[in-house]
Scaffold this motif. Sequence first.
Motif, PDB file in Angstrom:
ATOM      1  N   ASP A 195       8.515  50.892  72.519  1.00 33.60           N
ATOM      2  CA  ASP A 195       9.094  52.286  72.750  1.00 33.60           C
ATOM      3  C   ASP A 195       7.896  53.004  73.463  1.00 33.60           C
ATOM      4  O   ASP A 195       8.122  53.491  74.637  1.00 33.60           O
ATOM      5  N   ASN A 196       6.543  53.169  73.135  1.00 34.87           N
ATOM      6  CA  ASN A 196       5.504  53.723  73.505  1.00 34.87           C
ATOM      7  C   ASN A 196       5.057  53.073  74.848  1.00 34.87           C
ATOM      8  O   ASN A 196       4.787  53.677  75.785  1.00 34.87           O
ATOM      9  N   TRP A 217       7.635  54.065  77.638  1.00 31.57           N
ATOM     10  CA  TRP A 217       7.501  55.451  77.681  1.00 31.57           C
ATOM     11  C   TRP A 217       6.383  55.765  78.807  1.00 31.57           C
ATOM     12  O   TRP A 217       6.484  56.645  79.696  1.00 31.57           O
ATOM     13  N   ASN A 218       5.393  55.137  78.523  1.00 32.59           N
ATOM     14  CA  ASN A 218       4.051  55.317  79.236  1.00 32.59           C
ATOM     15  C   ASN A 218       4.349  54.806  80.247  1.00 32.59           C
ATOM     16  O   ASN A 218       3.794  55.497  81.423  1.00 32.59           O
ATOM     17  N   HIS A 224       7.102  54.604  82.193  1.00 30.40           N
ATOM     18  CA  HIS A 224       8.018  55.619  82.938  1.00 30.40           C
ATOM     19  C   HIS A 224       7.415  56.664  83.140  1.00 30.40           C
ATOM     20  O   HIS A 224       7.303  57.171  84.451  1.00 30.40           O
ATOM     21  N   ARG A 225       6.272  57.179  82.456  1.00 31.10           N
ATOM     22  CA  ARG A 225       5.780  58.473  82.768  1.00 31.10           C
ATOM     23  C   ARG A 225       4.784  58.278  83.905  1.00 31.10           C
ATOM     24  O   ARG A 225       4.633  58.928  84.911  1.00 31.10           O
TER      25      ARG A 225
END
Length: 160
Positions: A119-120, A123-124, A126-127
Amino acid sequence: MTKHTDEELIAIAKAATEGEWLHLDEGDRQIVAFAEGIQPFIAKLIGPFTDAKRRSNGKFIATFNPAFVLSLIERAQGAERDRDDFRERLSVACEQWEAAEARARTAVEALKALRTQADNAAWNAHRSGITFDNAQLVRIFEGMVEQADAALNAKKGSDQ
């Protein structure tokens, strides 16, 4: 009441008259005799008991002859051995169950950690505007699974 050990009962039974014992009902007296005939008799029941009680006592004595007592002891000892064997196998099974349960808890924790890492990472990425194709995601996930597997094997080795 006198308690006898199995060994004492076995010695008493082996010292007694061998063979089949009979109960002979002669009305006012009850005789327990060796099966080969009335002579020699093993016991003659007389006394202040009623005829019914002497008859019951005679049947009891004849029934609980040495061979029967020895067979009862053998059955009891066999049951005790079976019980002890079952207890040992149950103890081993419980230990194995507890070890498997501990490994399962460790695996669940490792999967939770993997999920958090995935998940991390997603998310990273994607950001940061990074995109992955499916093949890249599979390789990343496989690497994470290998790390978790190595951690589980190391934990399993330390549990033994």
